[in-house]
Design a protein around this motif. Structure first.
Motif, PDB file in Angstrom:
ATOM      1  N   VAL A  91       0.826  -1.209   0.000  1.00  0.00           N
ATOM      2  CA  VAL A  91       0.000   0.000   0.000  1.00  0.00           C
ATOM      3  C   VAL A  91       0.862   1.263   0.000  1.00  0.00           C
ATOM      4  CG1 VAL A  91      -1.698   1.322   1.336  1.00  0.00           C
ATOM      5  CG2 VAL A  91      -1.968  -1.153   1.071  1.00  0.00           C
ATOM      6  N   GLU A  92       1.875   1.287   0.853  1.00  0.00           N
ATOM      7  CA  GLU A  92       2.711   2.484   0.946  1.00  0.00           C
ATOM      8  C   GLU A  92       3.524   2.709  -0.327  1.00  0.00           C
ATOM      9  OE1 GLU A  92       4.885   2.084   4.614  1.00  0.00           O
ATOM     10  OE2 GLU A  92       3.120   2.546   5.823  1.00  0.00           O
ATOM     11  N   THR A  93       3.901   1.640  -1.011  1.00  0.00           N
ATOM     12  CA  THR A  93       4.624   1.809  -2.281  1.00  0.00           C
ATOM     13  C   THR A  93       3.700   2.373  -3.352  1.00  0.00           C
ATOM     14  OG1 THR A  93       6.208   0.079  -1.740  1.00  0.00           O
ATOM     15  CG2 THR A  93       5.971   0.641  -4.069  1.00  0.00           C
ATOM     16  N   LEU A  94       2.449   1.961  -3.351  1.00  0.00           N
ATOM     17  CA  LEU A  94       1.496   2.553  -4.302  1.00  0.00           C
ATOM     18  C   LEU A  94       1.338   4.047  -4.044  1.00  0.00           C
ATOM     19  CD1 LEU A  94      -1.275  -0.191  -4.545  1.00  0.00           C
ATOM     20  CD2 LEU A  94       0.483   0.384  -6.238  1.00  0.00           C
ATOM     21  N   LEU A  95       1.230   4.432  -2.775  1.00  0.00           N
ATOM     22  CA  LEU A  95       1.129   5.856  -2.438  1.00  0.00           C
ATOM     23  C   LEU A  95       2.418   6.602  -2.778  1.00  0.00           C
ATOM     24  CD1 LEU A  95      -0.716   5.527   0.995  1.00  0.00           C
ATOM     25  CD2 LEU A  95      -1.679   6.284  -1.192  1.00  0.00           C
ATOM     26  N   LEU A  96       3.551   5.969  -2.501  1.00  0.00           N
ATOM     27  CA  LEU A  96       4.846   6.556  -2.851  1.00  0.00           C
ATOM     28  C   LEU A  96       4.939   6.784  -4.353  1.00  0.00           C
ATOM     29  CD1 LEU A  96       7.836   7.282  -1.995  1.00  0.00           C
ATOM     30  CD2 LEU A  96       8.362   4.888  -2.518  1.00  0.00           C
ATOM     31  N   SER A  97       4.533   5.789  -5.131  1.00  0.00           N
ATOM     32  CA  SER A  97       4.614   5.921  -6.591  1.00  0.00           C
ATOM     33  C   SER A  97       3.722   7.053  -7.092  1.00  0.00           C
ATOM     34  CB  SER A  97       4.258   4.605  -7.288  1.00  0.00           C
ATOM     35  OG  SER A  97       2.887   4.310  -7.150  1.00  0.00           O
ATOM     36  N   LEU A  98       2.565   7.213  -6.471  1.00  0.00           N
ATOM     37  CA  LEU A  98       1.667   8.308  -6.856  1.00  0.00           C
ATOM     38  C   LEU A  98       2.338   9.655  -6.588  1.00  0.00           C
ATOM     39  CD1 LEU A  98      -1.152   9.144  -7.836  1.00  0.00           C
ATOM     40  CD2 LEU A  98      -1.909   9.025  -5.458  1.00  0.00           C
ATOM     41  N   LEU A  99       2.934   9.813  -5.412  1.00  0.00           N
ATOM     42  CA  LEU A  99       3.645  11.056  -5.088  1.00  0.00           C
ATOM     43  C   LEU A  99       4.802  11.294  -6.055  1.00  0.00           C
ATOM     44  CD1 LEU A  99       4.227  13.495  -3.254  1.00  0.00           C
ATOM     45  CD2 LEU A  99       5.540  11.944  -1.781  1.00  0.00           C
ATOM     46  N   ILE A 100       5.546  10.251  -6.358  1.00  0.00           N
ATOM     47  CA  ILE A 100       6.687  10.391  -7.268  1.00  0.00           C
ATOM     48  C   ILE A 100       6.223  10.768  -8.666  1.00  0.00           C
ATOM     49  CG2 ILE A 100       8.529   9.117  -8.454  1.00  0.00           C
ATOM     50  CD1 ILE A 100       8.952   7.575  -5.813  1.00  0.00           C
ATOM     51  N   GLU A 101       5.207  10.083  -9.167  1.00  0.00           N
ATOM     52  CA  GLU A 101       4.717  10.372 -10.527  1.00  0.00           C
ATOM     53  C   GLU A 101       4.171  11.795 -10.636  1.00  0.00           C
ATOM     54  OE1 GLU A 101       5.153   8.510 -13.220  1.00  0.00           O
ATOM     55  OE2 GLU A 101       6.055   6.858 -12.124  1.00  0.00           O
ATOM     56  N   ILE A 102       3.424  12.230  -9.633  1.00  0.00           N
ATOM     57  CA  ILE A 102       2.897  13.609  -9.638  1.00  0.00           C
ATOM     58  C   ILE A 102       4.042  14.614  -9.564  1.00  0.00           C
ATOM     59  CG2 ILE A 102       1.589  15.292  -8.275  1.00  0.00           C
ATOM     60  CD1 ILE A 102      -0.338  12.956  -7.569  1.00  0.00           C
ATOM     61  N   SER A 103       4.997  14.356  -8.700  1.00  0.00           N
ATOM     62  CA  SER A 103       6.130  15.281  -8.526  1.00  0.00           C
ATOM     63  C   SER A 103       6.977  15.384  -9.791  1.00  0.00           C
ATOM     64  CB  SER A 103       7.013  14.831  -7.360  1.00  0.00           C
ATOM     65  OG  SER A 103       6.283  14.832  -6.166  1.00  0.00           O
ATOM     66  N   THR A 104       7.228  14.260 -10.457  1.00  0.00           N
ATOM     67  CA  THR A 104       8.031  14.305 -11.676  1.00  0.00           C
ATOM     68  C   THR A 104       7.252  14.971 -12.812  1.00  0.00           C
ATOM     69  OG1 THR A 104       7.419  12.023 -12.217  1.00  0.00           O
ATOM     70  CG2 THR A 104       9.506  12.354 -11.097  1.00  0.00           C
ATOM     71  N   LYS A 105       5.951  14.733 -12.857  1.00  0.00           N
ATOM     72  CA  LYS A 105       5.122  15.404 -13.883  1.00  0.00           C
ATOM     73  C   LYS A 105       5.090  16.915 -13.641  1.00  0.00           C
ATOM     74  CE  LYS A 105       3.034  11.757 -16.039  1.00  0.00           C
ATOM     75  NZ  LYS A 105       4.177  10.895 -16.209  1.00  0.00           N
ATOM     76  N   ALA A 106       5.217  17.316 -12.374  1.00  0.00           N
ATOM     77  CA  ALA A 106       5.237  18.737 -12.029  1.00  0.00           C
ATOM     78  C   ALA A 106       6.592  19.376 -12.328  1.00  0.00           C
ATOM     79  CB  ALA A 106       4.881  18.932 -10.561  1.00  0.00           C
ATOM     80  N   GLY A 107       7.558  18.561 -12.749  1.00  0.00           N
ATOM     81  CA  GLY A 107       8.851  19.099 -13.150  1.00  0.00           C
ATOM     82  C   GLY A 107       9.964  18.985 -12.125  1.00  0.00           C
TER      83      GLY A 107
END
Length: 160
Positions: free
Chosen positions: A70-86
């Protein structure tokens, strides 16, 4: 060398996870121990592990299998959003560690320190494998997290 294994995938995936395992565990144990000593020095109630990670096999199972997934799924969401934000890789990994540390500190303030380090490393593992595939990135972070938690649970069960 540590910077290289944090930044680049080291195939095969299982080898990379085993290489990162002490990079997660040793500093987390050190910083967690120092945080405990600091808490004692200022008269703060230290974190008591007596029944941690919650006492019993069910809690151990949750710590080793459920939480990393569960925490890795949440981590991946944060990472993907952050990288998309530049954001670049290092700030993303630092942000990931800080956010996870703060969330774990809700349960126990002293958990911030080892958790922030561990999630920084999980984020680095994710980011290293992400260019190859999201499945490998998720696996890298989740399996490393599970191994870290399994080690912690085993140590806690041994001293309890």
């Amino acid at each position: 060398m540590i910077r290289k294994i944090l930044a680049e995938p080291v195939p095969p995936l299982w080898k990379h996870i085993l290489m990162l395992w002490p990079v997660v565990m040793l500093p987390a144990m050190l910083v967690g121990g120092l945080a405990q000593l600091g808490a004692l020095a200022i008269g703060m109630q230290p974190l008591r592990f007596g029944t941690a990670p919650g006492g019993g096999w069910v809690s151990s199972f949750q710590s080793v299998l459920f939480a990393p997934f569960v925490e890795t799924l949440l981590l991946s969401l944060l990472i993907e959003i952050s990288t998309k934000a530049g954001l670049r890789r290092l700030p993303v990994a630092v942000l990931s560690g800080a956010v996870a540390g703060l969330l774990h500190a809700i349960v126990a303030p002293l958990w911030f320190f080892p958790t922030a380090w561990a999630f920084f490393v999980y984020a680095c593992a994710y980011l290293a494998w992400r260019p190859l595939s999201i499945a490998k990135a998720l696996s890298a972070a989740a399996l490393l997290h599970a191994l870290n938690n399994a080690t912690t649970v085993a140590l806690l069960l041994l001293i309890a």
